[in-house]
Write a protein that holds these residues in place. Sequence first.
Motif, PDB file in Angstrom:
ATOM      1  N   GLU A   1      -2.094 -10.790   2.088  1.00 58.19           N
ATOM      2  CA  GLU A   1      -1.189 -10.354   3.153  1.00 58.19           C
ATOM      3  C   GLU A   1      -0.600  -8.990   2.803  1.00 58.19           C
ATOM      4  N   LEU A   2      -0.891  -7.982   3.627  1.00 58.23           N
ATOM      5  CA  LEU A   2      -0.297  -6.664   3.441  1.00 58.23           C
ATOM      6  C   LEU A   2       1.129  -6.723   3.994  1.00 58.23           C
ATOM      7  N   VAL A   3       2.096  -6.820   3.095  1.00 60.42           N
ATOM      8  CA  VAL A   3       3.475  -7.062   3.525  1.00 60.42           C
ATOM      9  C   VAL A   3       4.268  -5.781   3.776  1.00 60.42           C
ATOM     10  N   ALA A   4       3.838  -4.663   3.190  1.00 57.14           N
ATOM     11  CA  ALA A   4       4.565  -3.404   3.402  1.00 57.14           C
ATOM     12  C   ALA A   4       3.689  -2.221   2.987  1.00 57.14           C
ATOM     13  N   GLU A   5       3.937  -1.078   3.625  1.00 56.98           N
ATOM     14  CA  GLU A   5       3.236   0.161   3.266  1.00 56.98           C
ATOM     15  C   GLU A   5       4.153   1.333   3.554  1.00 56.98           C
ATOM     16  N   GLN A   6       3.979   2.390   2.772  1.00 56.70           N
ATOM     17  CA  GLN A   6       4.812   3.583   2.958  1.00 56.70           C
ATOM     18  C   GLN A   6       4.003   4.818   2.574  1.00 56.70           C
ATOM     19  N   TRP A   7       4.285   5.939   3.259  1.00 57.72           N
ATOM     20  CA  TRP A   7       3.547   7.180   3.058  1.00 57.72           C
ATOM     21  C   TRP A   7       4.319   8.110   2.121  1.00 57.72           C
ATOM     22  N   SER A   8       3.589   8.829   1.292  1.00 58.48           N
ATOM     23  CA  SER A   8       4.182   9.844   0.424  1.00 58.48           C
ATOM     24  C   SER A   8       3.971  11.217   1.063  1.00 58.48           C
ATOM     25  N   GLU A   9       4.597  12.232   0.487  1.00 56.37           N
ATOM     26  CA  GLU A   9       4.419  13.606   0.957  1.00 56.37           C
ATOM     27  C   GLU A   9       3.560  14.424  -0.006  1.00 56.37           C
ATOM     28  N   GLN A  10       3.690  14.144  -1.314  1.00 56.76           N
ATOM     29  CA  GLN A  10       3.047  14.966  -2.324  1.00 56.76           C
ATOM     30  C   GLN A  10       2.000  14.208  -3.160  1.00 56.76           C
ATOM     31  N   TRP A  11       1.760  12.941  -2.879  1.00 60.52           N
ATOM     32  CA  TRP A  11       0.823  12.123  -3.661  1.00 60.52           C
ATOM     33  C   TRP A  11       1.252  12.049  -5.136  1.00 60.52           C
TER      34      TRP A  11
ATOM     35  N   MET B   1       0.847  -1.186   0.000  1.00 60.75           N
ATOM     36  CA  MET B   1       0.000   0.000   0.000  1.00 60.75           C
ATOM     37  C   MET B   1       0.888   1.243   0.000  1.00 60.75           C
ATOM     38  N   VAL B   2       0.697   2.087  -1.008  1.00 62.91           N
ATOM     39  CA  VAL B   2       1.411   3.355  -1.099  1.00 62.91           C
ATOM     40  C   VAL B   2       0.424   4.440  -0.693  1.00 62.91           C
ATOM     41  N   HIS B   3       0.654   5.024   0.482  1.00 62.65           N
ATOM     42  CA  HIS B   3      -0.279   5.978   1.068  1.00 62.65           C
ATOM     43  C   HIS B   3      -0.081   7.381   0.517  1.00 62.65           C
ATOM     44  N   GLY B   4      -1.106   8.202   0.715  1.00 63.77           N
ATOM     45  CA  GLY B   4      -0.977   9.632   0.486  1.00 63.77           C
ATOM     46  C   GLY B   4      -0.309  10.286   1.678  1.00 63.77           C
ATOM     47  N   GLN B   5      -0.500  11.588   1.820  1.00 62.23           N
ATOM     48  CA  GLN B   5       0.132  12.328   2.920  1.00 62.23           C
ATOM     49  C   GLN B   5      -0.465  11.893   4.254  1.00 62.23           C
ATOM     50  N   LYS B   6       0.385  11.485   5.166  1.00 58.24           N
ATOM     51  CA  LYS B   6      -0.052  10.874   6.417  1.00 58.24           C
ATOM     52  C   LYS B   6      -0.923  11.812   7.244  1.00 58.24           C
ATOM     53  N   GLY B   7      -2.040  11.272   7.711  1.00 56.99           N
ATOM     54  CA  GLY B   7      -2.912  11.993   8.615  1.00 56.99           C
ATOM     55  C   GLY B   7      -3.956  12.869   7.959  1.00 56.99           C
ATOM     56  N   THR B   8      -3.868  13.077   6.639  1.00 61.74           N
ATOM     57  CA  THR B   8      -4.900  13.855   5.957  1.00 61.74           C
ATOM     58  C   THR B   8      -6.168  13.009   5.855  1.00 61.74           C
ATOM     59  N   THR B   9      -7.309  13.674   5.743  1.00 61.25           N
ATOM     60  CA  THR B   9      -8.588  12.961   5.724  1.00 61.25           C
ATOM     61  C   THR B   9      -8.645  11.896   4.640  1.00 61.25           C
ATOM     62  N   PRO B  10      -8.293  12.200   3.372  1.00 67.53           N
ATOM     63  CA  PRO B  10      -8.387  11.145   2.362  1.00 67.53           C
ATOM     64  C   PRO B  10      -7.445   9.976   2.623  1.00 67.53           C
TER      65      PRO B  10
END
Length: 310
Positions: free
Chosen positions: A183-193, A155-164
């Motif tokens: 199995e969700l094996v890894a996830e990381q947050w982006s800053e700018q989407w 899972m590649v996240h958007g900006q952490k903590g924002t509503t979306p």
Amino acid sequence: MNFKTALLAAAALATTALSPLGASAEEVKKIGLAVSNLQADYFNQIKIGVESYAKEKGIEVITVDAKNDSATQVSQVQDLLTQDIDAFIYIPAGAAAAAVPTRLAKEAGIPVVNVDRNADDAPGDTFIATDNATSAYEVCKHIIGLAGGKGQMLMVHGQKGTTPEVERTKGCMKAIGENPGVELVAEQWSEQWSQAEGLNITQNLLQAHPETKLIFAQADGLALGAAQAVKVSGAEGVIVGGFDGDTTALPILAEGGFAATATQQVRGIGRLAVDSAIKLAAGETLPAEQLLPGFLTTPENAAQFVAEHP
């Protein structure tokens, strides 16, 4: 239900729920619009929706672009509040300082319509967004189905903590929870989407998890980067899902460049924000939260959204 029918039904529902009752554009002459980042197609489309609809109603819109910088946005909003605006439409530039502009506007007695992102400790008078959790659930359920209900997932996240970001995570985790073979094996947050982040993050995650079969990227820019990373890595059979229905990404989706997205009603969100600003300025009370449905979009139906974006 076909696309046209579904779109009209959603529009009719929104209009019924939010049509002004006694309020009119005559009571609002000027609206301030603070946008987080106009380099992102999604926010630019909302801006277009707000400005074009406001113009139809004879309302001036003063738009400022924070370019994803919270401090810049706070300064821009302080300036907006000196320009005799009757209402304030606000898309926070980030989670950290999201509450400050709302507080400033409320202290000045100006109604606030928050769009896409909200602040729990200082929400606007109403909040308008896509039903992110439901739409993310539909995207993840779809791509998991394409994988036969099993496989390692990133899972590649958007900006952490924002509503979306929070809501899209919640929706996708629900779909994962319904499929014990995933199995969700890894996830990381982006800053700018952004697409560049999607590429870099996914390349690194794929190196650590070469058996990956599923990727949920929380924005189409991230998804395009993820799909590019998959291609560069030479991995086969990796299914990528995105989110937004960006006008730049939809033609690529239509050609099979990735597997699915959730198309948001960006122009509709903009129009809804203007109607809400008019009602609030007239002293009406609106629901704390107004969510519009997104549309699950795949290569099979993407061309319809390219031709007629909601």
